[in-house]
Design a protein around this motif. Structure first.
Motif, PDB file in Angstrom:
ATOM      1  N   THR A 313       0.831  -1.197   0.000  1.00 62.32           N
ATOM      2  CA  THR A 313       0.000   0.000   0.000  1.00 62.32           C
ATOM      3  C   THR A 313       0.868   1.250   0.000  1.00 62.32           C
ATOM      4  O   THR A 313       1.995   1.242   0.495  1.00 62.32           O
ATOM      5  CB  THR A 313      -0.942   0.013   1.220  1.00 62.32           C
ATOM      6  OG1 THR A 313      -0.184  -0.293   2.395  1.00 62.32           O
ATOM      7  CG2 THR A 313      -2.056  -0.995   1.057  1.00 62.32           C
ATOM      8  N   ASN A 314       0.318   2.304  -0.523  1.00 60.05           N
ATOM      9  CA  ASN A 314       1.039   3.575  -0.660  1.00 60.05           C
ATOM     10  C   ASN A 314       0.898   4.378   0.640  1.00 60.05           C
ATOM     11  O   ASN A 314       0.276   5.428   0.683  1.00 60.05           O
ATOM     12  CB  ASN A 314       0.463   4.352  -1.852  1.00 60.05           C
ATOM     13  CG  ASN A 314       1.305   5.547  -2.215  1.00 60.05           C
ATOM     14  OD1 ASN A 314       2.332   5.805  -1.606  1.00 60.05           O
ATOM     15  ND2 ASN A 314       0.863   6.298  -3.201  1.00 60.05           N
ATOM     16  N   VAL A 315       1.489   3.839   1.715  1.00 59.74           N
ATOM     17  CA  VAL A 315       1.424   4.487   3.035  1.00 59.74           C
ATOM     18  C   VAL A 315       2.820   4.566   3.633  1.00 59.74           C
ATOM     19  O   VAL A 315       3.708   3.774   3.301  1.00 59.74           O
ATOM     20  CB  VAL A 315       0.483   3.729   4.006  1.00 59.74           C
ATOM     21  CG1 VAL A 315      -0.942   3.737   3.501  1.00 59.74           C
ATOM     22  CG2 VAL A 315       0.956   2.290   4.223  1.00 59.74           C
ATOM     23  N   ILE A 331      -0.330   0.281  -4.264  1.00 57.27           N
ATOM     24  CA  ILE A 331      -1.785   0.406  -4.363  1.00 57.27           C
ATOM     25  C   ILE A 331      -2.286   1.278  -3.212  1.00 57.27           C
ATOM     26  O   ILE A 331      -1.582   1.479  -2.220  1.00 57.27           O
ATOM     27  CB  ILE A 331      -2.473  -0.978  -4.291  1.00 57.27           C
ATOM     28  CG1 ILE A 331      -2.053  -1.699  -3.002  1.00 57.27           C
ATOM     29  CG2 ILE A 331      -2.148  -1.822  -5.513  1.00 57.27           C
ATOM     30  CD1 ILE A 331      -2.788  -2.986  -2.746  1.00 57.27           C
ATOM     31  N   PRO A 332      -3.504   1.815  -3.307  1.00 57.15           N
ATOM     32  CA  PRO A 332      -4.068   2.585  -2.189  1.00 57.15           C
ATOM     33  C   PRO A 332      -4.388   1.666  -1.006  1.00 57.15           C
ATOM     34  O   PRO A 332      -4.642   0.472  -1.188  1.00 57.15           O
ATOM     35  CB  PRO A 332      -5.357   3.184  -2.773  1.00 57.15           C
ATOM     36  CG  PRO A 332      -5.274   2.977  -4.245  1.00 57.15           C
ATOM     37  CD  PRO A 332      -4.405   1.795  -4.472  1.00 57.15           C
ATOM     38  N   ASP A 335      -8.251  -0.973   0.145  1.00 60.85           N
ATOM     39  CA  ASP A 335      -8.859  -1.110  -1.183  1.00 60.85           C
ATOM     40  C   ASP A 335      -8.675  -2.538  -1.675  1.00 60.85           C
ATOM     41  O   ASP A 335      -7.669  -2.870  -2.305  1.00 60.85           O
ATOM     42  CB  ASP A 335      -8.222  -0.109  -2.148  1.00 60.85           C
ATOM     43  CG  ASP A 335      -8.981   0.011  -3.462  1.00 60.85           C
ATOM     44  OD1 ASP A 335      -9.674  -0.946  -3.834  1.00 60.85           O
ATOM     45  OD2 ASP A 335      -8.859   1.061  -4.124  1.00 60.85           O
ATOM     46  N   ALA A 338      -8.188  -2.930  -5.443  1.00 60.90           N
ATOM     47  CA  ALA A 338      -6.836  -2.619  -5.916  1.00 60.90           C
ATOM     48  C   ALA A 338      -5.890  -3.792  -5.659  1.00 60.90           C
ATOM     49  O   ALA A 338      -5.018  -4.092  -6.481  1.00 60.90           O
ATOM     50  CB  ALA A 338      -6.326  -1.366  -5.229  1.00 60.90           C
TER      51      ALA A 338
END
Length: 390
Positions: A313-315, A331-332, A335, A338
């Motif tokens: 994830t894009n965190v 990915i978000p 989700d 995704a």
């Protein structure tokens, strides 16, 4: 000959996978003593499993046969075990060890005392030497699952008393400075590289006989495992071959009963030994980190050690670790759709193979290697020592 600076590197067993390759490189330029803190609940880490002694004290690593494995990275003459005889931090026997330890560090006259985790109650005597300290903060902003009153207290004391900080990502630096009122001059940057010990670990027999996507790690709410399960339920309904393996210890915080009934899911809810970890990663198609929040990730560096791509994830700092399209897919968070798409893309012919080649090229040598990171860390040590001696 130029005098080599003396470093006390203080850590915990769960960080040995990242400590050891770094220390191997740093010891080429510095005289480094490695201190491992051990109680019975914290005896087992990623590389070591230490049997604590019944009496408290600071003992040479040569007294622990199980530490012979460390000889690959560091001379055991420079390894010490801080043996805390009681499990609870506030017991007076552990405080006694803390006082002994402080006096030992003072006597040895280190130029820098480098701690990798906020000190707990019984080790607070070390703060008498706080002017020589630098702290690596693996989590500059705590995970949502770790915001206990006790952890907050340990962090607050450590951040108030430590002069310099090493962060392992850039994305959280601004938030960290604002949250704790830290001046930019006290912040130094570093990062993680691959956990090289996994390359030499003899893997256990395969635990799954089908192609599979892997989640590996603790079972905690901020890990976002429920979104992975939702995604994989949709995928496994379309495919009789693909599986998802969810391996790690912890209490599930969501109802997983419907997934347990599906042949596409395999849950391994226990501590995963290194040989099992090596087997699970080597035999999977890709590793998934579906985290809701994160800093950097040791799981990613475990996967990269064995050249496996990662869906993340894009965190937090995960985008700093995984170059989208080169080392994996970003990915978000939260989700499941995704995740589903990313898994389907990863299963396409040659996608995972090409990413594996990129990982091998980028992390074994060059700017992502431990040699480069250790050189940068050494420059940080020199900068700190010089500024404190003015």
């Amino acid at each position: 000959m130029k005098e080599r600076k003396k470093i006390a590197y203080i850590s915990i067993t769960v960080l040995t996978d990242s400590d050891l390759p770094l220390l191997q490189e740093l010891s080429k330029e510095f005289d480094i003593d490695y201190y491992l803190q051990v109680t019975n609940p914290t005896r087992r880490g990623t590389v070591v499993d230490i049997s604590p002694k019944p009496q408290g004290g600071i003992f040479p690593g040569t007294m622990y046969p199980e530490l012979q494995v460390l000889q690959h990275w560091i001379d055991l003459q420079h390894v010490y075990v801080v043996n805390k005889p009681v499990n609870h931090d506030w017991e007076w026997l552990n405080f006694k060890v803390g006082w002994q330890w402080m006096k030992m560090l003072k006597h040895k006259g280190y130029d820098i005392i480098h701690i990798t985790w906020p000190l707990r109650y019984c080790s607070f005597p070390l703060y008498f030497l706080h002017k020589k300290m630098v702290l690596t903060l693996h989590d500059p902003i705590p995970h949502s699952s770790n915001l206990t009153i006790e952890n907050r207290l340990h962090r607050w004391c450590c951040i108030q008393l430590t002069p310099d900080f090493i962060l392992l990502n850039k994305v959280q630096q601004e938030e960290f400075m604002k949250t704790y009122g830290i001046a930019p001059s006290r912040i130094h940057q570093s990062r993680l590289s691959i956990f090289t010990h996994l390359r030499d670990t003899i893997p256990a027999d395969p635990l799954c006989d089908k192609p599979y996507i892997l989640y590996i790690g603790s079972i905690l709410p901020h890990k976002g495992i429920e979104y992975l399960c939702e995604a994989m339920m949709a995928i496994t309904e379309d495919s009789n071959d693909l599986r998802v393996v969810i391996a790690g210890k912890g209490d599930y915080y969501f109802d997983k009963s419907k997934y347990e009934q599906s042949p596409g899911f395999m849950f391994i809810n226990r501590f995963i030994k290194d040989e099992e970890l090596a087997s699970l990663i080597r035999n999977c198609t890709a590793v998934v980190c579906p985290y809701v929040d994160a800093t950097q990730s040791g799981v990613i560096m475990s996967a990269f050690a064995l050249n496996k791509p990662v869906i993340a994830t894009n965190v937090g700092a995960l985008p700093e670790m995984v170059e989208n399209g080169r080392h994996g897919i970003l990915i978000p968070p939260r989700d499941s759709k995704a995740i589903e798409k990313a898994v389907r893309d990863m299963m396409k012919p040659s996608v995972a193979q090409k990413m594996a080649e990129n990982i091998q090229k980028d992390f074994s040598t060059g700017q992502h290697s431990w040699a480069t990171i250790a050189k940068e860390m050494g420059n940080t040590y020199k900068k700190i020592i010089e500024s404190r001696n003015k």
